[in-house]
Design a protein around this motif. Structure first.
Motif, PDB file in Angstrom:
ATOM      1  N   ALA A 105      16.131 -33.676   9.510  1.00  0.00           N
ATOM      2  CA  ALA A 105      15.100 -33.322  10.605  1.00  0.00           C
ATOM      3  C   ALA A 105      15.098 -34.077  11.822  1.00  0.00           C
ATOM      4  N   GLU A 106      15.431 -35.606  11.544  1.00  0.00           N
ATOM      5  CA  GLU A 106      15.790 -36.473  12.589  1.00  0.00           C
ATOM      6  C   GLU A 106      16.907 -36.222  13.352  1.00  0.00           C
ATOM      7  N   ARG A 107      17.723 -35.852  12.860  1.00  0.00           N
ATOM      8  CA  ARG A 107      19.119 -35.514  13.735  1.00  0.00           C
ATOM      9  C   ARG A 107      18.791 -34.168  14.514  1.00  0.00           C
ATOM     10  N   GLN A 108      18.343 -33.180  14.035  1.00  0.00           N
ATOM     11  CA  GLN A 108      18.050 -32.237  14.767  1.00  0.00           C
ATOM     12  C   GLN A 108      17.009 -32.340  15.877  1.00  0.00           C
ATOM     13  N   ARG A 112      17.397 -31.523  19.915  1.00  0.00           N
ATOM     14  CA  ARG A 112      16.589 -30.523  20.578  1.00  0.00           C
ATOM     15  C   ARG A 112      15.695 -31.354  21.546  1.00  0.00           C
ATOM     16  N   GLY A 113      15.873 -32.739  21.680  1.00  0.00           N
ATOM     17  CA  GLY A 113      14.929 -33.483  22.527  1.00  0.00           C
ATOM     18  C   GLY A 113      13.428 -33.499  21.755  1.00  0.00           C
ATOM     19  N   ALA A 114      13.182 -33.289  20.750  1.00  0.00           N
ATOM     20  CA  ALA A 114      11.610 -33.103  20.071  1.00  0.00           C
ATOM     21  C   ALA A 114      11.466 -34.200  19.314  1.00  0.00           C
ATOM     22  N   PRO A 115      10.193 -34.720  19.343  1.00  0.00           N
ATOM     23  CA  PRO A 115       9.602 -35.652  18.288  1.00  0.00           C
ATOM     24  C   PRO A 115      10.291 -35.267  17.028  1.00  0.00           C
ATOM     25  N   ALA A 116      10.577 -36.068  16.076  1.00  0.00           N
ATOM     26  CA  ALA A 116      11.026 -35.840  14.727  1.00  0.00           C
ATOM     27  C   ALA A 116       9.850 -35.541  13.743  1.00  0.00           C
ATOM     28  N   GLU A 117       8.604 -35.836  14.287  1.00  0.00           N
ATOM     29  CA  GLU A 117       7.352 -35.210  13.510  1.00  0.00           C
ATOM     30  C   GLU A 117       7.307 -33.677  13.707  1.00  0.00           C
ATOM     31  N   HIS A 118       7.757 -33.393  15.182  1.00  0.00           N
ATOM     32  CA  HIS A 118       7.591 -31.894  15.220  1.00  0.00           C
ATOM     33  C   HIS A 118       8.586 -31.206  14.452  1.00  0.00           C
ATOM     34  N   ALA A 161       3.915 -28.426  21.422  1.00  0.00           N
ATOM     35  CA  ALA A 161       4.782 -27.754  20.329  1.00  0.00           C
ATOM     36  C   ALA A 161       5.822 -26.959  20.776  1.00  0.00           C
ATOM     37  N   ARG A 162       6.816 -26.797  20.217  1.00  0.00           N
ATOM     38  CA  ARG A 162       8.003 -25.662  20.283  1.00  0.00           C
ATOM     39  C   ARG A 162       8.597 -25.297  18.974  1.00  0.00           C
TER      40      ARG A 162
END
Length: 163
Positions: A105-108, A112-118, A161-162
């Motif tokens: 999840a952290e790598r993805q 994606r340039g998104a927070p790991a939490e998202h 969120a996305r």
């Protein structure tokens, strides 16, 4: 909002990054959309890459890390492991278990340039939706599943969120 049982387990090395309460909120938010007023419950595990790779190899025949797997209590999702069914409290039904890899999840999230939490929330929601019967084998199925994912993530994180 229905009272739901969401059992969580976070591998010890990930407990500083992921709280059980937060996981419960994410899984409950997904269930509230697909089962409003219902009592369906779920189990959520946040694991490591090695665990997801082994489960993926064992149950899908793919010897590679994956981000999330769903094991349905009634055969939905991946083939459920042999053994007892998932426990459920009286008056509720456990639909199964979602197992997500935090490192994946952290790598993805970075990609994606998104927070790991998202990203982790997306994986948990995605896994719950698979347990509920959503698939993404066709463009129509993919769009339907992503629409629900967007709805749940917006409820959790708002406009940022996305899916």
């Amino acid at each position: 909002m229905a009272l739901r049982r969401v059992d969580t387990h976070v591998f010890p090395e990930h407990r500083a990054a992921v709280s059980a309460d937060w996981l419960e909120r994410v899984a409950s938010a997904a269930l509230d959309v697909v089962d409003p007023g219902g009592g369906a419950g779920v189990s959520v595990v946040v694991a490591d890459d090695a665990t997801l790779r082994e489960l993926n190899r064992r149950f899908r025949g793919l010897d590679e890390v994956t981000d999330v797997l769903s094991f349905g209590a009634r055969g939905e999702g991946e083939e459920a492991p042999d053994g007892p069914t998932f426990p459920a409290a009286p008056g509720e039904e456990s639909i199964g278990e979602v197992v997500a890899s935090l490192p994946q999840a952290e790598r993805q999230a970075r990609e994606r340039g998104a927070p790991a939490e998202h990203e982790l929330a997306l994986l948990v929601v995605h896994g719950v939706l698979h347990l509920w019967g959503y698939e993404h084998g066709t463009p129509e199925e993919t769009e339907a599943m992503q629409a629900v994912e967007r709805t749940v993530l917006a409820a959790l994180f708002g406009a940022e969120a996305r899916a």
